[in-house]
Design an enzyme around this catalytic site. Sequence first.
Site: not given
Length: 341
Positions: A9-10, A13-14, A58, A83, A134, A136, A158, A220, A287
């Site tokens: 995930g380079i 953002q993270d 992955l 994500s 996460s 979530e 997710y 939303g 959602r």
Amino acid sequence: MARRALITGITGQDGSYLAEHLLSEGYEVWGLVRGQANPRVSRVRKLLQDVQLVRGDLLDQGSLISAVEKVRPDEVYNLGAISFVPMSWEQAELTAEVTGMGVLRMLEAIRVCSGISSRTAAGSDQIRFYQASSSEMFGQVRETPQAETTPFHPRSPYGVAKAYGHFLTQNYRESYGMFAVSGILFNHESPRRGAEFVTRKVSLGVARIKLGLASELRLGNLEARRDWGYAGDYVRAMHMMLQAEAPEDYVIGTGRTQSVRELVEAAFSAAGLDWEQYVVCDQALHRPAEVDLLCADPKKARVQLGWEPSVSFEELVATMVEADIKLLSEGGDPDQDSSWP
């Protein structure tokens, strides 16, 4: 010799913030990128010139084993995932394969390359593994705030996939003695956030309205509440978890919540605008199964790791709005992550 880190995930953002942090700590940093043409790779090479790249996916076990064998990392940070939560309903199977099964494949790559089996435990110089869990996973929460012991009730494909990866990380730690940890990170944002996420959608919407490029912003559920922090603070926590004496899981968040409505108010205020003149609530953007309230209890990370967030919600929102006004005024394309400083 410099410690060596491999980041999946380079291009996200993270990944970018973590790479910068590890480079500042003297690490040799490698990023995993998929083999086919990836438009973000050129941006990584431009913005993170000291990061080396290795091919891997992955979705493919063999490629991960090859990547780990080539890099020989001291630490692996698994940040790669699909994500964007709304997309996980549209691509549920792919989300499961990448966000869930991808964790299994990376753990297996580390185990195989380290020679660990049911009869051979991990040694003291083993590869340390960080899994990006996460908030979530908590979903329909049983208690507020949410701590490491709070039960999970995910409300999206997710969240379910992340829960699978989280429990799998625990399982490899307990079964093989691997130094494998999960950071249960609550929402963390920055000007590098993807344009599809609500915080960036708001900051871009405000910027477009401020510059006369749009007349409204459609959103939303304005009443959903989240614990929002700054991504740069949260990658510090990831690194700290892998420097601890023992592998443990940690909740990372600010301990404060704001509603989407408060996010909108802060963003428009930062641009000197009245949000009520421009925001339209669109039921189609809700959602299928909403997560109404997420709030972290980061006490364990504060006490055991000494981690504290350094950027307030108001500072974060203002920074994002200012960055997007600058980006759009200079003709930048938000979909190409050109807001990265």
